[in-house]
Scaffold this active site. Structure first.
Site, PDB file in Angstrom:
ATOM      1  N   TYR A  84       0.857  -1.192   0.000  1.00 55.71           N
ATOM      2  CA  TYR A  84       0.000   0.000   0.000  1.00 55.71           C
ATOM      3  C   TYR A  84       0.886   1.232   0.000  1.00 55.71           C
ATOM      4  CZ  TYR A  84      -3.549   3.364   1.543  1.00 55.71           C
ATOM      5  OH  TYR A  84      -4.393   4.436   1.640  1.00 55.71           O
ATOM      6  N   ASP A 104       9.412   2.792  -0.401  1.00 55.64           N
ATOM      7  CA  ASP A 104       8.391   3.400   0.451  1.00 55.64           C
ATOM      8  C   ASP A 104       8.666   2.972   1.887  1.00 55.64           C
ATOM      9  OD1 ASP A 104       6.173   4.165   1.874  1.00 55.64           O
ATOM     10  OD2 ASP A 104       4.712   3.367   0.462  1.00 55.64           O
ATOM     11  N   LYS A 116       5.117   8.892   9.261  1.00 54.44           N
ATOM     12  CA  LYS A 116       4.865   8.317  10.580  1.00 54.44           C
ATOM     13  C   LYS A 116       5.876   8.784  11.630  1.00 54.44           C
ATOM     14  CE  LYS A 116       2.381   4.358   8.658  1.00 54.44           C
ATOM     15  NZ  LYS A 116       1.006   4.731   9.047  1.00 54.44           N
TER      16      LYS A 116
END
Length: 430
Positions: A143, A238, A266
Site C-alpha cells: 500500500y 516506500d 509516521k
C-alpha cells in the site's frame, strides 16, 4: 460522563461515512464496536468508558516513543505558542531536513509534505518526469497511499475490506500500474524484458507492512536494484512505515541497498501529520521551484509537526540503546506469542522485525499476498476480541502489522503475554 463506545459509534455514523475517518478503524474486518479513545500515555490508551488498553496500534506506527511523550508534548506546545502555521519556511524545518538527510548516505535533498500518499505520488511523478515513461511497477498487497494509480491490488484498508482496487479510478490510469507478486524477482525480470522501455519506476515497501508484516526473501530487493539500473528506471523505497522504526534511517540503511528515491512518514512526524520524499540532488532538483515537476502544500513543513518530529528523532539519536531495546522486546513478544500458540495447539506464524510484528493464523510465514490471504481470518477475529477483553488493543485486521514503542517495556511485554495465555482458551467462545 462520556457515555459508551456504542453510543459514540451510532452518533459518528450519522455524520461520518462509516463513523470513521479511515476505513480500517471501523472494525469491519473483526466485527463489533470500535473503541473511541480519549487519551493515551506511554503504551496505553483509554476509551470513553475509561477502560485502559495496552496499545499495539500506536497511531499505525507513528508513535515510536509512545503516547504523549513528555519531550514531544513540550516541543509541540512551544511551537504552537509561537504560531500553528505560517505558510513560509522556518529554521526548524531546515534543521529537521538536515537531520533526516544525515541518516541516509544517498540523500541530499528532502521535501516535506503532509502524508505518505503525497510523498509517494510525488516520487512517482519525479520518476515519470526523469524517464519520460508512463509505467509503474508495484507489488500485490503493498500500500502506497490512495492516489489513483496505487489502488491496484492494494494492501492496508483496501485489502481488509476486500476491495483491492477502487471505483472512481479511471481504467486509463489503472493501466499505468502493473502489480506483481511480492518476493517474485522472476516476474519482475520478465516484465522488464517485455516492457522495460516503458517502466518509469518500481515502488516497493522494502518490508511489506500493509498485508501484515511480510519480510523480503534473500535477493529480492537486490534484484529490484539491479533491474532498475539495467533498464534505466528509478527504484523507490516506500519507508513510510519502516523509516526510523526498524533502525536509524530505515531498511535501506540497515541493508545498504540504496534506492533512487525514498518516502518517509509516521515516525518523522512524532504523531503529527508529516511525511517526506528524499533523494539525491540530480532527481530532487527536478522539483519546483528548481525544476519543472510541480508539487506544493499549504501545511507542508507545519511548524508544530516539525517540532514534534525533530524532537522524536533527537530522542532516538541521543539514545544508543533505543533500537537494540526495541528489537529485544519485539523479539521477546514474538517468541512468547509463538510459544503460547504452540502450547495451546494453535496453528500460527509470528513474523517480526524491530518495532513491528504480525500474527498469521497459518502454519508458515507468508511470502506474498496469496499466502497472506490463505490465513484464517476468522481465527484472527476471535483472537482479536479475546485479547480486547483482556485489555490489549491490536490493529483490527489480520492484514495489518502490530507496532511497539519504546514505552512497551519488559513489564508491558510480560503483561501482554499473560493476556494472550488467558485469551487463547476463550477464542472458541468469541
Amino acid at each position: 460522563m462520556w457515555g459508551t463506545n456504542g453510543e459514540w459509534y451510532e452518533r459518528a455514523q450519522r455524520v461520518i461515512p462509516g463513523g470513521v475517518h479511515s476505513p480500517v478503524r471501523a472494525f469491519r474486518a473483526v466485527g463489533g464496536v470500535p473503541r473511541f479513545i480519549l487519551r493515551g500515555e506511554g503504551a496505553y490508551v483509554w476509551d470513553v468508558e475509561d477502560r485502559a488498553y495496552i496499545d499495539y496500534v500506536m497511531s499505525w506506527g507513528a508513535l515510536i516513543l509512545g503516547h504523549a511523550h513528555p519531550a514531544v508534548v513540550a516541543a509541540a506546545q512551544r511551537a504552537t505558542a509561537r504560531g500553528s502555521s505560517y505558510g513560509m519556511t522556518t529554521p526548524a524545518d531546515v534543521e529537521l531536513a538536515e537531520l533526516v538527510a544525515s541518516a541516509f548516505p544517498f540523500v541530499e535533498r528532502v521535501r516535506f509534505v503532509n502524508s505518505g500518499t503525497e510523498a509517494t505520488m510525488t516520487a512517482v511523478r519525479i520518476a515519470r518526469a526523469v524517464t519520460g515513461r508512463p509505467l509503474v511497477i508495484k507489488f500485490d498487497g503493498c500500500y502506497h497511499g490512495h492516489a489513483d494509480y496505487f489502488l491496484v491490488q492494494a494492501g492496508s484498508g483496501a485489502l481488509t475490506l476486500g476491495v483491492p482496487s477502487s471505483p472512481g479510478v479511471p481504467a486509463t490510469i489503472a493501466r499505468t500500474t502493473v502489480s506483481l507478486p511480492y518476493n517474485d524477482p522472476v516476474a519482475v525480470e520478465r516484465l522488464f524484458h517485455e516492457r522495460g522501455d516503458q517502466v518509469a519506476a518500481v515502488i516497493v515497501e522494502p518490508i511489506a507492512g500493509n498485508m501484515g508484516l511480510v519480510l523480503p526473501v534473500d535477493g529480492f530487493l537486490e534484484a529490484l536494484r539491479d533491474l532498475t539500473r539495467r533498464f534505466g528506471s528509478l527504484l523507490i523505497f516506500d519507508e513510510v512505515i519502516t523509516g526510523f522504526r526498524v533502525g536509524w534511517g530505515g531498511w535501506s540503511v540497515r541493508t545498504g541497498i540504496e534506492p533512487d528515491l525514498i518516502t518517509l512518514g509516521k515516525v518523522i512526524g512524532g504523531g503529527f501529520p508529516l511525511a517526506a520524499y528524499a533523494g539525491p540532488a540530480r532527481w530532487m532538483d527536478r522539483v519546483a521551484p528548481v525544476g519543472p515537476v510541480y508539487q506544493a502544500g499549504t501545511l507542508a513543513g507545519n511548524p508544530v509537526a516539525v517540532a514534534a518530529g525533530y524532537t522524536t528523532l533527537l530522542q532516538l539519536q541521543d539514545d544508543p540503546t533505543a533500537y537494540d531495546a526495541l528489537a529485544r522486546r519485539t523479539r521477546a513478544l514474538a517468541e512468547g506469542l509463538q510459544e503460547a500458540f504452540q502450547a495451546h495447539g494453535v496453528s500460527a506464524a509470528v513474523v517480526w522485525t524491530t518495532g513491528m510484528l504480525s500474527v498469521f493464523f497459518r502454519p508458515t510465514p507468508p511470502r506474498n499476498l496469496t499466502e497472506v490471504q490463505a490465513s484464517d481470518v476468522d481465527a484472527f477475529r476471535r483472537f482479536f476480541h479475546a485479547l480486547l477483553e483482556q485489555g490489549v488493543h491490536l490493529p483490527p485486521s489480520a492484514f495489518e502489522a502490530w507496532f511497539l514503542s519504546l514505552a512497551h517495556d519488559d513489564t508491558i511485554v510480560t503483561q501482554t503475554l499473560e493476556a494472550v495465555r488467558s485469551a487463547l482458551p476463550r477464542m472458541k467462545d468469541t
